[in-house]
Design a protein around this motif. Structure first.
Motif, mmCIF file in Angstrom:
data_model
loop_
_atom_site.group_PDB
_atom_site.id
_atom_site.type_symbol
_atom_site.label_atom_id
_atom_site.label_comp_id
_atom_site.label_asym_id
_atom_site.label_seq_id
_atom_site.Cartn_x
_atom_site.Cartn_y
_atom_site.Cartn_z
ATOM 1 N N GLY A 268 24.221 -27.854 -10.701
ATOM 2 C CA GLY A 268 24.979 -26.642 -10.952
ATOM 3 C C GLY A 268 25.234 -26.470 -12.441
ATOM 4 N N ALA A 269 25.401 -25.224 -12.862
ATOM 5 C CA ALA A 269 25.542 -24.908 -14.288
ATOM 6 C C ALA A 269 26.862 -25.425 -14.843
ATOM 7 N N LYS A 270 26.775 -26.287 -15.826
ATOM 8 C CA LYS A 270 27.974 -26.850 -16.449
ATOM 9 C C LYS A 270 28.868 -25.770 -17.047
ATOM 10 N N ASN A 271 28.279 -24.862 -17.827
ATOM 11 C CA ASN A 271 29.082 -23.869 -18.530
ATOM 12 C C ASN A 271 29.783 -22.909 -17.564
ATOM 13 N N TYR B 165 42.384 -1.655 -25.693
ATOM 14 C CA TYR B 165 40.990 -1.698 -26.153
ATOM 15 C C TYR B 165 40.854 -2.796 -27.196
ATOM 16 N N MET B 166 39.778 -3.526 -27.137
ATOM 17 C CA MET B 166 39.514 -4.521 -28.177
ATOM 18 C C MET B 166 38.026 -4.638 -28.437
ATOM 19 N N LEU B 167 37.704 -4.885 -29.689
ATOM 20 C CA LEU B 167 36.337 -5.178 -30.116
ATOM 21 C C LEU B 167 36.323 -6.628 -30.556
ATOM 22 N N LEU B 168 35.612 -7.479 -29.802
ATOM 23 C CA LEU B 168 35.576 -8.906 -30.148
ATOM 24 C C LEU B 168 34.819 -9.103 -31.455
ATOM 25 N N ASP B 169 35.334 -9.980 -32.305
ATOM 26 C CA ASP B 169 34.684 -10.211 -33.598
ATOM 27 C C ASP B 169 33.373 -10.959 -33.442
ATOM 28 N N GLU B 170 33.202 -11.666 -32.343
ATOM 29 C CA GLU B 170 31.915 -12.281 -32.013
ATOM 30 C C GLU B 170 31.810 -12.358 -30.494
ATOM 31 N N ALA B 171 30.572 -12.361 -30.011
ATOM 32 C CA ALA B 171 30.345 -12.361 -28.559
ATOM 33 C C ALA B 171 30.486 -13.781 -28.021
ATOM 34 N N SER B 172 31.693 -14.322 -28.139
ATOM 35 C CA SER B 172 31.981 -15.688 -27.709
ATOM 36 C C SER B 172 32.014 -15.765 -26.180
ATOM 37 N N VAL B 173 31.274 -16.719 -25.618
ATOM 38 C CA VAL B 173 31.253 -16.879 -24.162
ATOM 39 C C VAL B 173 32.613 -17.334 -23.655
ATOM 40 N N THR B 174 33.135 -18.403 -24.230
ATOM 41 C CA THR B 174 34.430 -18.906 -23.756
ATOM 42 C C THR B 174 35.559 -17.955 -24.138
ATOM 43 N N GLY B 175 35.429 -17.286 -25.304
ATOM 44 C CA GLY B 175 36.429 -16.303 -25.691
ATOM 45 C C GLY B 175 36.468 -15.134 -24.724
ATOM 46 N N THR B 176 35.286 -14.620 -24.355
ATOM 47 C CA THR B 176 35.216 -13.534 -23.383
ATOM 48 C C THR B 176 35.819 -13.968 -22.056
ATOM 49 N N ALA B 177 35.455 -15.154 -21.584
ATOM 50 C CA ALA B 177 35.970 -15.645 -20.304
ATOM 51 C C ALA B 177 37.487 -15.756 -20.327
ATOM 52 N N ASN B 178 38.030 -16.301 -21.412
ATOM 53 C CA ASN B 178 39.475 -16.480 -21.519
ATOM 54 C C ASN B 178 40.200 -15.136 -21.496
ATOM 55 N N ILE B 179 39.685 -14.163 -22.252
ATOM 56 C CA ILE B 179 40.324 -12.849 -22.329
ATOM 57 C C ILE B 179 40.199 -12.106 -21.004
ATOM 58 N N GLY C 99 42.370 -15.815 -2.664
ATOM 59 C CA GLY C 99 41.386 -16.893 -2.658
ATOM 60 C C GLY C 99 39.971 -16.374 -2.465
ATOM 61 N N CYS C 100 38.995 -17.274 -2.549
ATOM 62 C CA CYS C 100 37.593 -16.889 -2.359
ATOM 63 C C CYS C 100 36.751 -18.148 -2.205
ATOM 64 N N ARG C 101 35.484 -17.932 -1.914
ATOM 65 C CA ARG C 101 34.461 -18.977 -1.979
ATOM 66 C C ARG C 101 33.458 -18.574 -3.046
ATOM 67 N N HIS C 102 32.996 -19.545 -3.814
ATOM 68 C CA HIS C 102 32.078 -19.238 -4.915
ATOM 69 C C HIS C 102 31.048 -20.354 -5.037
ATOM 70 N N THR C 103 29.790 -19.965 -5.286
ATOM 71 C CA THR C 103 28.710 -20.936 -5.486
ATOM 72 C C THR C 103 28.176 -20.811 -6.906
ATOM 73 N N ILE C 104 28.143 -21.930 -7.615
ATOM 74 C CA ILE C 104 27.703 -21.963 -9.012
ATOM 75 C C ILE C 104 26.175 -21.885 -9.079
ATOM 76 N N LEU C 105 25.672 -21.162 -10.076
ATOM 77 C CA LEU C 105 24.230 -21.042 -10.295
ATOM 78 C C LEU C 105 23.615 -22.387 -10.704
ATOM 79 N N PRO C 106 22.281 -22.531 -10.531
ATOM 80 C CA PRO C 106 21.602 -23.693 -11.124
ATOM 81 C C PRO C 106 21.733 -23.643 -12.644
ATOM 82 N N ASP C 107 21.726 -24.793 -13.270
ATOM 83 C CA ASP C 107 21.931 -24.897 -14.712
ATOM 84 C C ASP C 107 20.645 -24.537 -15.455
ATOM 85 N N MET C 108 20.670 -23.393 -16.146
ATOM 86 C CA MET C 108 19.453 -22.938 -16.822
ATOM 87 C C MET C 108 19.104 -23.847 -18.003
#
Length: 434
Positions: free
Chosen positions: A20-23, A162-176, A230-239
């Protein structure tokens, strides 16, 4: 400290199933903090970083039912916010960079979050401004304690904006995004990261009751809701692991089939490897790499040297550039590897040069590789893994080299790849953990 002892030059043949994908796992596991209902997550990779995050949530008060090593049910009903001020929390959280993503859910649900300076790979500047500017845009107050290097965000009332992110940060986007789903009003996030990890997080949140439009694009619109279920979720394979296996097959001249890859989620990764001259057959959702004696790097239409560079999704993920660099060492032709995002990620090339690779490190971001075309195999060496991705790249190099190599500090590899030695040994590798 553990090490790998690798007998190189062996032909591999067989099937590999990606983990499963770590990230993605780090993001969706943090998202369980957004609800007091049960969330079941499947295809969790059994690796150090993910297990450390699960342990951290347990210390925070999340009830965890681990059905198997790859499936857990989380129930964040009784969260102990006082734990965030403890020495144990500071120690655990500071050793795992991905745990920064608990801040968005805690801020949205409880109005406060604390976090020490995170650790993780030493691959260059990895600032956190995007996270905290986003929280401030939503109405939170940000405080940084330089003496303890400790971050605090608090808010009595959050409000969509409204916000314009200063960089397309993956973890930053997820957190926000995780903060915004429980924030009243409409939040518009422009220049959002749109990697499959973020898409998966958004789809999981929608299944919990969130209202998110624009999934898969760099413009997300979120209508805040009062609560999530709640929900059920399946993680993608790790690319990243899939790309590592493609590179491994090419470097060792082996025949490998990678099963259940979710090819539709791999973006340009297969195409980028094809530009390195690697043959692949996509059969349903599997990738078959036939044994190749030689592979030749493409050039651009005008005949100039090929450049392989990372970019925000849907561009090539930076996590695979170390693998592309290693693959290039035994190709026919030349390539410029341009690592734009992190200035220290190419510093492991000295180890490859010691193995006989023809590489010129132009600057912290660029390396020129002149492939050996298998005319001269790499030499076995004693090395140390500097980070997760460079570690697996060195493992691939050692498996192609003649003789016995040793890689120290393999805890770095274990942080991102589950039981990699045992899985590769099953298809013909000779890797011993010492």
């Amino acid at each position: 400290m553990s090490s790998f002892e690798i007998e190189g030059g062996r032909f591999l043949k067989g099937e590999l199933e990606p983990q499963g994908a770590k990230n993605e796992a780090l993001q969706v596991i943090c998202a369980v903090l957004l609800t007091n209902e049960s969330v079941t997550i499947s295809n969790i990779p059994d690796i150090i970083d993910v297990n450390s995050l699960i342990d951290l949530l347990g210390c925070l008060g999340v009830d965890i039912d681990r059905h198997t090593r790859h499936e857990c049910t989380f129930k964040a009903e009784n969260i102990d916010l006082t734990y965030l001020q403890s020495a144990d929390f500071k120690k655990r959280a500071s050793s795992l960079r991905g745990s920064i993503m608990i801040m968005g859910p805690l801020l949205a649900r409880f109005g406060k979050a604390y976090f020490p300076k995170p650790g993780g790979d030493k691959i260059g500047r990895r600032r956190l401004d995007t996270h905290f500017i986003g929280f401030e845009k939503l109405g939170a107050k940000f405080v940084f304690n330089p003496d303890e290097i400790f971050y605090t965000v608090e808010a009595q009332h959050l409000k969509g904006t409204y916000m314009l992110l200063d960089e397309a940060s993956v973890t930053g986007t997820a957190n926000i995004v995780m903060a915004a789903v429980l924030t009243p009003g409409t939040t518009t996030i422009y220049n959002a990261a749109c990697e499959p990890y973020v898409q998966q997080l958004c789809r999981m949140l929608v299944s919990m009751g969130a209202k998110i439009n624009g999934i898969g694009s760099n413009l997300l619109t979120i209508e805040g809701v009062s609560e999530l279920g709640g929900c059920r979720h399946t993680i993608l394979p790790d690319m990243i692991e899939i790309g590592s296996f493609i590179g491994l097959a090419a470097m060792t001249g082996s025949e490998i089939t990678i099963k259940n890859c979710r090819v539709d989620q791999l973006g340009i990764i297969p195409f980028a490897f094809s530009r390195m001259g690697i043959q692949m057959d996509i059969i349903n959702d599997d990738i078959h790499i036939p044994a190749q004696d030689h592979y030749e790097i493409d050039s651009f239409i005008d005949g100039s040297v090929m450049t392989i560079a990372d970019a925000p999704w849907p561009g090539l993920t930076p996590d695979l550039l170390s693998v592309f660099l290693v693959v290039a060492t035994q190709a026919k032709g030349s390539v410029l590897i341009h690592q734009k995002m992190f200035e220290s990620r190419l510093f492991f090339v000295d180890k490859l040069i010691d193995m006989g690779a023809r590489i010129i490190l132009c600057d912290p971001h660029r390396a020129s590789v002149n492939g050996l075309n298998r005319e001269t195999p790499l030499r076995a060496q004693i090395m140390s893994s500097p980070d997760i991705r460079a570690g697996v790249a060195l493992l691939i190099a050692a498996m192609s080299a003649q003789g016995k190599s040793v890689i120290h500090n393999i805890e770095q590899i274990d942080r991102g790849y589950q039981n990699i030695d045992a899985r590769l040994n099953k298809i013909g590798a000779n890797i011993r953990r010492i």
